[in-house]
Design a protein around this motif. Sequence first.
Motif, PDB file in Angstrom:
ATOM      1  N   TYR A 193      29.680 -17.466  23.449  1.00  0.00           N
ATOM      2  CA  TYR A 193      30.209 -17.075  22.146  1.00  0.00           C
ATOM      3  C   TYR A 193      29.003 -16.819  21.255  1.00  0.00           C
ATOM      4  N   VAL A 201      31.596 -14.244  16.386  1.00  0.00           N
ATOM      5  CA  VAL A 201      31.764 -12.799  16.202  1.00  0.00           C
ATOM      6  C   VAL A 201      31.895 -12.044  17.527  1.00  0.00           C
ATOM      7  N   GLU A 202      31.630 -12.714  18.638  1.00  0.00           N
ATOM      8  CA  GLU A 202      31.601 -11.995  19.904  1.00  0.00           C
ATOM      9  C   GLU A 202      31.763 -13.003  21.028  1.00  0.00           C
ATOM     10  N   GLN A 203      32.376 -12.567  22.111  1.00  0.00           N
ATOM     11  CA  GLN A 203      32.380 -13.438  23.287  1.00  0.00           C
ATOM     12  C   GLN A 203      32.358 -12.596  24.546  1.00  0.00           C
ATOM     13  N   PHE A 204      31.723 -13.100  25.587  1.00  0.00           N
ATOM     14  CA  PHE A 204      31.739 -12.419  26.886  1.00  0.00           C
ATOM     15  C   PHE A 204      31.376 -13.405  27.991  1.00  0.00           C
ATOM     16  N   ASN A 232      25.975  -6.460  27.683  1.00  0.00           N
ATOM     17  CA  ASN A 232      25.989  -6.813  26.264  1.00  0.00           C
ATOM     18  C   ASN A 232      24.596  -7.050  25.685  1.00  0.00           C
ATOM     19  N   LYS A 244      23.819  -5.562  22.162  1.00  0.00           N
ATOM     20  CA  LYS A 244      24.513  -6.303  21.103  1.00  0.00           C
ATOM     21  C   LYS A 244      23.833  -7.651  20.857  1.00  0.00           C
ATOM     22  N   TYR A 248      22.322  -9.251  17.472  1.00  0.00           N
ATOM     23  CA  TYR A 248      22.793 -10.470  16.833  1.00  0.00           C
ATOM     24  C   TYR A 248      21.699 -11.531  16.756  1.00  0.00           C
TER      25      TYR A 248
END
Lengths: 295, 236
Positions: free
Chosen positions: B207, B215-218, B226, B229, B233
Motif C-alpha cells: 500500500y 493512495v495506491e495498492q498492488f 508500477n 508510479k 510517490y
Amino acid sequence: MISIFGIPSQALFGQLLIGLINGSFYALLSLGLAVIFGMLNIINFTHGAQYMMGAFVAYLVLQYLGLNYWVALLIAPILVGLTGVIIERLFLKRLYQLDHLYGLLLTFGLALIIQGVFRNYYGSSGLPYQVPELLRGGQNLGFMFLPNYRAWVIFFSLVVCLGTWFVIERTRLGAYLRAATENPTLVRAFGINVPRMITLTYGFGVGLAAIAGVMAAPIYNVSPLMGEDIIIVVFAVVVIGGMGSIMGAIVTGFALGLIEGLTKVFFPEASNTVIFVIMAIVLLIRPAGLFGRAT
Amino acid sequence: MSDAASLLDVDGLQAWYGESHILHGVTFHVLPGEVVTLLGRNGAGKTTTLKSIMGIVGQRTGSVRFDGAELIGRTSDQIARAGLAFCPEERGIFASLNVEENLLLPPQVRPGGLDVAAIFTLFPNLKERLRSQGTKLSGGEQQMLAIGRILRTGARLLLLDEPTEGLAPVIIQQIGHTIRALKAQGFTILLVEQNFRFASTVADRYYIMEHGRVVEQFANAELEANLDKLHEYLGV
Ligand SMILES: Nc1ncnc2c1ncn2[C@@H]1O[C@H](COP(=O)(O)OP(=O)(O)OP(=O)(O)O)[C@@H](O)[C@H]1O
Ligand SMILES: [Mg+2]
C-alpha cells in the motif's frame, strides 16, 4: 579511657551510632522518594506526613486494638500504602501530563492537610511508644553500649533497602519498573498495565515511609510534626544522591547520617547544617547529584 | 473493500497528535499469513498508522478490526493482549535493562510464541551478548533484539516499523531472511518501509501512503509495472 583524635571513644562511637540510626531513616525515606520519582516523575512532598502516619498506625493499633510493634510493622505499610493508592488514583494520575510544579504543590498541600488533621486530634507534644519487649536492653561491646532496638533499626533498614534494591535491579518485576520508567508508552504497548503499575509503585514508596515511621516510633516519640522535621533533611539527601537512583538513595542516606554524627563530635556547631552545606557543594559541582544521570 | 477473512482490517482510520490531524481515513487490510508493506515518503503517516493500530496516538477514529474484534476504544495494553506486537522505528531498546531482560520483557499474551532457543537460532548474535546493556549493542543487533523480543509473546500480527533503517546491507539481508522465516512459520506481518527494493524481497502486497491516506495498492507481481508510479510517490 581510650581516645581518638582527642575525643573519648565512647563519645565518638556514640555519635557514630546515632548517625547510623538517622542514616537508616534517611535511607528508607529517600529510597521511597527515589522509587516514586523514578516512576511517577513526582517529588512526593507528602512523604514526611506518610512517615508520621506510619508511626501513628503503630501507636493507634496498640492503643485501641492491643496490637504490638511487630504487627504494626506489617500492617502500617499496608494501610498507609492503601491511602497512597487512593491518593494516586484520585489526584496524582491527573498530573502526569503537567509540569512538575503541580505534583509538588499537590503533595505539599496534602502534607499540610494530613499534618493539620493529626495535630488537631493529638496536639504537637508527642506521644510515647515503648520499645518492643523483645528488643529491650542492649549489648556491651567493650568500646560502647549498643541498645538492641537501635541495632535492630539499622539491621532492618538495611534489609528493607537492599531487598528493594534487589527487586528493582535484579528481578523480572524490577525490569518492568525500570523499562516503564524509561518508556512507559512502549511498555504498555507490550501488554503491561502501566497505570496500575504506577499506582502500586506509589503505594509501595509510601509503604516504605510508613515502615520508617513504625521504626521511628520507639526512638523519637509519635508526633504529628515528626515528618516535617526529618523530611527537609531527607530532601537534601535526595538532592545530594541524585533523584531516581535506587542505590544512590540508600548509600547517600547512610553516609550522610554518619557524616552528621561525625560532625557532632568534631564540630558540633555545624551538625545541623552540614547536610545542607554538602548539598550546596554537590549542586555546584554535580547538579544531577552524586549518583544521578545528567539529563 | 473489507475482506471477511482479513486478520487486520483498517477502515477510515483518522488520527491526531494534539491539534494536528495526521491520518485522514486510512483503509487497508492484511490477510492471515501475509506480509504487507506500507510504503511512502517521510511524513506520509506510516508510523502514525502503526501507532494508531497499537493505540498509542492521542486520538483516533474509524475502525481497526483484528480477527473480527474492534480495537478502537481499547487501550494499548489491551490491544497487545489481543495478539498484536509492535517493533518501533526507534527500536525502543531499554538502556537500564541488559539484553536478556530486554528480550524477556514483553509478556506472553497468548500461547504459541517462539521460545528463546528459536529466537537465538534466528539471531545468534544475541546469545553472546545477554549480559550487555541493551543500548551497548550495535544498531543491527539492537534491531534483532527489538524484533526478537516480540516473537516470544505469541502475537500473530507483527507491526515492524522500518526495520532496515540505517543498517548495513549484510544485516538488511539477515532481516529479510528472518521475515521470510517468520512468514513461513505462520506469522502475519505489517511492514513499514522506505526501501522498496528490500520490501520486494519479502512482501506479498503493497500500500502506498501519502498525506495520511492510502493512495495506491498492488501485489508484488505488479511491482515492476508500477515502478514509475512508485518513483513518483516515493520521490526517489
Ligand atoms: N508526536 C508527534 N506530534 C505531532 N506531529 C507528529 C508527531 N509524530 C509525527 N508527527 C507528524 O505526523 C506526520 C506523519 O508522521 P509519521 O511519523 O507517521 O510519518 P512516517 O510516514 O512514518 O515518516 P518516516 O518515513 O519519516 O518515518 C508528519 O508530518 C509528522 O511531522
Ligand atoms: Mg516513520
